[in-house]
Motif scaffolding. Sequence first.
Motif, PDB file in Angstrom:
ATOM      1  N   LEU A 674     -44.341  -8.492  36.071  1.00  0.00           N
ATOM      2  CA  LEU A 674     -42.899  -8.369  36.281  1.00  0.00           C
ATOM      3  C   LEU A 674     -42.124  -9.194  35.260  1.00  0.00           C
ATOM      4  O   LEU A 674     -40.959  -8.902  34.970  1.00  0.00           O
ATOM      5  N   GLN A 675     -42.759 -10.222  34.712  1.00  0.00           N
ATOM      6  CA  GLN A 675     -42.070 -11.059  33.729  1.00  0.00           C
ATOM      7  C   GLN A 675     -41.860 -10.334  32.405  1.00  0.00           C
ATOM      8  O   GLN A 675     -41.030 -10.753  31.599  1.00  0.00           O
ATOM      9  N   ASP A 676     -42.625  -9.272  32.173  1.00  0.00           N
ATOM     10  CA  ASP A 676     -42.503  -8.535  30.916  1.00  0.00           C
ATOM     11  C   ASP A 676     -41.546  -7.344  31.014  1.00  0.00           C
ATOM     12  O   ASP A 676     -41.448  -6.553  30.069  1.00  0.00           O
ATOM     13  N   LEU A 677     -40.883  -7.184  32.132  1.00  0.00           N
ATOM     14  CA  LEU A 677     -40.010  -6.023  32.294  1.00  0.00           C
ATOM     15  C   LEU A 677     -38.825  -6.092  31.338  1.00  0.00           C
ATOM     16  O   LEU A 677     -38.219  -7.148  31.134  1.00  0.00           O
ATOM     17  N   ARG A 678     -38.532  -4.991  30.750  1.00  0.00           N
ATOM     18  CA  ARG A 678     -37.286  -4.844  30.001  1.00  0.00           C
ATOM     19  C   ARG A 678     -36.240  -4.299  30.970  1.00  0.00           C
ATOM     20  O   ARG A 678     -36.563  -3.638  31.946  1.00  0.00           O
ATOM     21  N   TRP A 679     -34.972  -4.533  30.680  1.00  0.00           N
ATOM     22  CA  TRP A 679     -33.946  -4.076  31.601  1.00  0.00           C
ATOM     23  C   TRP A 679     -32.698  -3.656  30.845  1.00  0.00           C
ATOM     24  O   TRP A 679     -32.546  -3.911  29.642  1.00  0.00           O
ATOM     25  N   GLY A 680     -31.819  -2.990  31.562  1.00  0.00           N
ATOM     26  CA  GLY A 680     -30.570  -2.544  30.975  1.00  0.00           C
ATOM     27  C   GLY A 680     -29.590  -2.154  32.056  1.00  0.00           C
ATOM     28  O   GLY A 680     -29.925  -2.060  33.237  1.00  0.00           O
ATOM     29  N   ALA A 681     -28.345  -1.931  31.659  1.00  0.00           N
ATOM     30  CA  ALA A 681     -27.284  -1.532  32.585  1.00  0.00           C
ATOM     31  C   ALA A 681     -26.415  -0.485  31.914  1.00  0.00           C
ATOM     32  O   ALA A 681     -26.313  -0.430  30.672  1.00  0.00           O
ATOM     33  N   GLY A 682     -25.795   0.343  32.724  1.00  0.00           N
ATOM     34  CA  GLY A 682     -24.972   1.398  32.142  1.00  0.00           C
ATOM     35  C   GLY A 682     -24.067   2.052  33.170  1.00  0.00           C
ATOM     36  O   GLY A 682     -23.968   1.619  34.319  1.00  0.00           O
ATOM     37  N   VAL A 683     -23.408   3.110  32.743  1.00  0.00           N
ATOM     38  CA  VAL A 683     -22.514   3.891  33.597  1.00  0.00           C
ATOM     39  C   VAL A 683     -22.824   5.362  33.369  1.00  0.00           C
ATOM     40  O   VAL A 683     -23.378   5.759  32.326  1.00  0.00           O
ATOM     41  N   SER A 684     -22.463   6.197  34.346  1.00  0.00           N
ATOM     42  CA  SER A 684     -22.689   7.634  34.204  1.00  0.00           C
ATOM     43  C   SER A 684     -21.602   8.410  34.923  1.00  0.00           C
ATOM     44  O   SER A 684     -21.026   7.940  35.910  1.00  0.00           O
ATOM     45  N   VAL A 685     -21.334   9.594  34.414  1.00  0.00           N
ATOM     46  CA  VAL A 685     -20.428  10.551  35.045  1.00  0.00           C
ATOM     47  C   VAL A 685     -21.179  11.880  35.105  1.00  0.00           C
ATOM     48  O   VAL A 685     -21.614  12.401  34.071  1.00  0.00           O
ATOM     49  N   THR A 686     -21.346  12.422  36.304  1.00  0.00           N
ATOM     50  CA  THR A 686     -22.111  13.649  36.494  1.00  0.00           C
ATOM     51  C   THR A 686     -21.290  14.646  37.281  1.00  0.00           C
ATOM     52  O   THR A 686     -20.612  14.277  38.244  1.00  0.00           O
ATOM     53  N   ARG A 687     -21.376  15.891  36.882  1.00  0.00           N
ATOM     54  CA  ARG A 687     -20.705  16.964  37.618  1.00  0.00           C
ATOM     55  C   ARG A 687     -21.674  18.130  37.780  1.00  0.00           C
ATOM     56  O   ARG A 687     -22.367  18.515  36.835  1.00  0.00           O
ATOM     57  N   ARG A 688     -21.691  18.691  38.975  1.00  0.00           N
ATOM     58  CA  ARG A 688     -22.511  19.859  39.237  1.00  0.00           C
ATOM     59  C   ARG A 688     -21.766  21.116  38.782  1.00  0.00           C
ATOM     60  O   ARG A 688     -20.568  21.282  39.045  1.00  0.00           O
ATOM     61  N   THR A 689     -22.469  22.020  38.097  1.00  0.00           N
ATOM     62  CA  THR A 689     -21.910  23.307  37.699  1.00  0.00           C
ATOM     63  C   THR A 689     -22.919  24.391  38.051  1.00  0.00           C
ATOM     64  O   THR A 689     -24.065  24.106  38.410  1.00  0.00           O
ATOM     65  N   ARG A 690     -22.511  25.645  37.946  1.00  0.00           N
ATOM     66  CA  ARG A 690     -23.423  26.741  38.253  1.00  0.00           C
ATOM     67  C   ARG A 690     -24.582  26.812  37.268  1.00  0.00           C
ATOM     68  O   ARG A 690     -25.604  27.441  37.532  1.00  0.00           O
ATOM     69  N   VAL A 700     -26.663  -0.250  27.901  1.00  0.00           N
ATOM     70  CA  VAL A 700     -26.957  -1.369  26.993  1.00  0.00           C
ATOM     71  C   VAL A 700     -28.183  -2.084  27.533  1.00  0.00           C
ATOM     72  O   VAL A 700     -28.261  -2.368  28.734  1.00  0.00           O
ATOM     73  N   ASP A 701     -29.158  -2.400  26.649  1.00  0.00           N
ATOM     74  CA  ASP A 701     -30.370  -3.060  27.132  1.00  0.00           C
ATOM     75  C   ASP A 701     -30.250  -4.575  27.016  1.00  0.00           C
ATOM     76  O   ASP A 701     -29.221  -5.112  26.578  1.00  0.00           O
ATOM     77  N   ASN A 702     -31.303  -5.275  27.386  1.00  0.00           N
ATOM     78  CA  ASN A 702     -31.271  -6.738  27.421  1.00  0.00           C
ATOM     79  C   ASN A 702     -31.197  -7.365  26.037  1.00  0.00           C
ATOM     80  O   ASN A 702     -30.895  -8.554  25.911  1.00  0.00           O
ATOM     81  N   ASP A 703     -31.446  -6.592  24.982  1.00  0.00           N
ATOM     82  CA  ASP A 703     -31.309  -7.097  23.615  1.00  0.00           C
ATOM     83  C   ASP A 703     -29.970  -6.735  22.997  1.00  0.00           C
ATOM     84  O   ASP A 703     -29.736  -6.992  21.809  1.00  0.00           O
ATOM     85  N   GLY A 704     -29.090  -6.122  23.778  1.00  0.00           N
ATOM     86  CA  GLY A 704     -27.776  -5.770  23.277  1.00  0.00           C
ATOM     87  C   GLY A 704     -27.702  -4.429  22.580  1.00  0.00           C
ATOM     88  O   GLY A 704     -26.654  -4.060  22.054  1.00  0.00           O
ATOM     89  N   ARG A 705     -28.802  -3.665  22.565  1.00  0.00           N
ATOM     90  CA  ARG A 705     -28.778  -2.332  21.957  1.00  0.00           C
ATOM     91  C   ARG A 705     -28.145  -1.338  22.922  1.00  0.00           C
ATOM     92  O   ARG A 705     -28.345  -1.419  24.141  1.00  0.00           O
ATOM     93  N   GLY A 706     -27.409  -0.401  22.368  1.00  0.00           N
ATOM     94  CA  GLY A 706     -26.733   0.575  23.204  1.00  0.00           C
ATOM     95  C   GLY A 706     -27.191   1.989  22.900  1.00  0.00           C
ATOM     96  O   GLY A 706     -27.746   2.275  21.837  1.00  0.00           O
ATOM     97  N   ALA A 707     -26.989   2.872  23.870  1.00  0.00           N
ATOM     98  CA  ALA A 707     -27.329   4.284  23.693  1.00  0.00           C
ATOM     99  C   ALA A 707     -26.360   5.118  24.519  1.00  0.00           C
ATOM    100  O   ALA A 707     -25.888   4.702  25.584  1.00  0.00           O
ATOM    101  N   LEU A 708     -26.057   6.308  24.001  1.00  0.00           N
ATOM    102  CA  LEU A 708     -25.211   7.269  24.696  1.00  0.00           C
ATOM    103  C   LEU A 708     -26.047   8.511  24.962  1.00  0.00           C
ATOM    104  O   LEU A 708     -26.758   9.001  24.070  1.00  0.00           O
ATOM    105  N   TYR A 709     -25.975   9.028  26.181  1.00  0.00           N
ATOM    106  CA  TYR A 709     -26.804  10.154  26.588  1.00  0.00           C
ATOM    107  C   TYR A 709     -25.905  11.300  27.061  1.00  0.00           C
ATOM    108  O   TYR A 709     -24.945  11.086  27.803  1.00  0.00           O
TER     109      TYR A 709
END
Length: 719
Positions: A674-690, A700-709
């Motif tokens: 468990l001490q080797d776990l990497r972690w991150g935090a983020g936000v999401s917006v989801t909508r259901r469509t047909r 953003v991860d624990n090293d400050g790197r960011g990603a957009l999905y």
Amino acid sequence: MARPAVAPALLALAVLAAAPGPVSADCGPADAGRPRVGLVLSGGGARGLAHIGVLAVLEEAGIRIDCVAGTSMGSALGALWASGHSSGSIAEVVRSIDWQEVFSARRERALVPLSHRIDDVPYALSLRLSGLKVRLPPSRDSDYRLNRLLFKLFSAPGLGAAGDFDRLPLPFRTVATDLAKAEPVVLARGSLARAVRASMSAPVNLPPVRLDGRVLVDGGIVDNIPVDVARAMGADVVVAVDATSPPLKPQQYQDVLGVGLQVLDVLMRARGAAFAQPADLVIRPDLEGRSFADYSDPEALIRIGRRAGEGALARLRELVAGRAERPAAPEAPAATVVEVAVRGNRRVSGRSIQAAFGVRPPAAFDDDAFLRGLDRVWATGLFETVWLDLERGPAGLTAVLDVSEKPRMSAELGVAYDEADQARVFVRLRNGNVLGHGERFDVTLLGGEREAGARASWLGDAPWRRQIGYVLGGEMVEERPVFYDDAEAVGRAAFSRRLVWGGGQVSFGSDAMAGAYLTLGRVTSVPRPGLPLVAGRDQHRTLGGLLAWDRLDDRDLPKAGAALAVRAERSLDGMGATRDYWRVRADGRAAWNPGGAFVIEATAAAGLSGRDLPAYELFRLGGPAFLPGHPREELWGRQMLAAHLSPGYDWAGFRLALRAGAGNVWDRRGDVSLQDLRWGAGVSVTRRTRFGPIALEGGVDNDGRGALYLSAGYSPTRR
């Protein structure tokens, strides 16, 4: 209640011959010196909810009504009132309805057997096939949830009246249209729920109702304000409530759709004029600007109806002297179902439908239990429409399941996109009822940067059985997942799978299953420049197992429930397997609704393996859930551990959520920590469509790197 639409067949209704008059009946007892009063409620879709406000005024003022006639929405509300419901209880019913869902074909997920949904990928578009011809569906909207609602509301009153609408607390009539002759059909006997449903069958939007050899659609087409019906029932004074949609304004028919709607409206009004009779009093709620399809604010519509009723009180008291108490709703009679019959089925076994329904006669009538059985029949996915009726016989009640089957064959299209694998598509040919018991055969063609090839499967697990089933399948697929080096994509690996498999599985109810499977074939790791992956061809021989349990209420945006799946695999070197390895993966997911629109979702995954695990079977881990800020499937390893927590809020069709995740992969089991776990935090917006969920996420991860999905739709990617 339903929404009108343009259809060429409807345009002919206005030019057909006039129809015979309505059936006569008694509008209650004739009292000396007091006229018999008939109440007429028009159609009008959502606008018809204003009727409830008028009914409230009639009750409070003690206005005596002797009989009721209605069309479409007026039929539904009029039947409830005639059955003894108060305006207040009718308003509660209206408030309880999810108007977005009432016309949907959604099956209750928990009732679909897990074996039929665990790896089934939803489609974006489906074409039903009859032979080599495309067969259009019977309507734009599904009527299942409407049928279910009407059975729940009217089964008990219908039983109490013994199929005679004169025996309701207030005599009642509803009007439908004979589609073949464009004649009004006045319904006075039979199934009360079915009669109301026939009156509400807006063509194109809802399937027509077949009754007594006739095809019936919305009564508003020919007699939207059936004053003539109330007169024929014997009413001396007729009070009509008119919620009819007003004529279109010129600016509303400037395009082809608007012109078609205007032509249809003019012809329907002309046709209705042939049966129109003047009422002694017409109450017209001020519904200016209110659409027939807008159910978003029923309280406002009820208030508008109340104001209109109050404004007409003086004239009402002139026409109807004195006060009278409303007749009380009778107690629902005790009844026993002695038989379950199936009608309308052609290829699906009647015994199988009865097994899905699950009610074994003799059984005391319980509308909740019967509706649950109806839900199970609908959950099989084999029917376009399902109806439940109760018919009296000398020995007791017969529950009649009236079904209309879907074509067995369909062609389904699925599309998906994400920033890692770009656009993907699949085309699936499905036979959903191969042998008459719900067996399913699929051939799926895959195309995209991530996967390309073909996959076939045969699922011999009938959707109503609680016993052993089987599965057979095979694939010729080229898998090309992205390979990363320190979060940078360095190319795509290439694995060519040529596999066949077969096995048995056991279902435990609809939410649990276990299975064992043998897989044979070969997997080729294709050389790719710059990737540190060993190329070669492996003879693949594995024995696999699955234990799964799933009670989530929704696949994409769950609000409640939990799911757990454990998959295990062991190579069989005694059968010629090139690699000697084993692997186990467990996936869990849960959702909780603490109140209101708040939802908390959690997921977890763990994987262990041993011996010579090949690269194409390594566990893959990344964002946006488990490791926000990391690319999708960035980390590959022989051991894996990850978890994710996401509190969210549902608003206007969107789910807005925060994400927190942690995880990692390791080469050896002894390195898992468990001490080797990497972690991150983020936000999401989801909508259901047909076409499937659309999600925009960032992390953003624990090293400050960011990603957009960015992701959309569904893809049958190998797990």
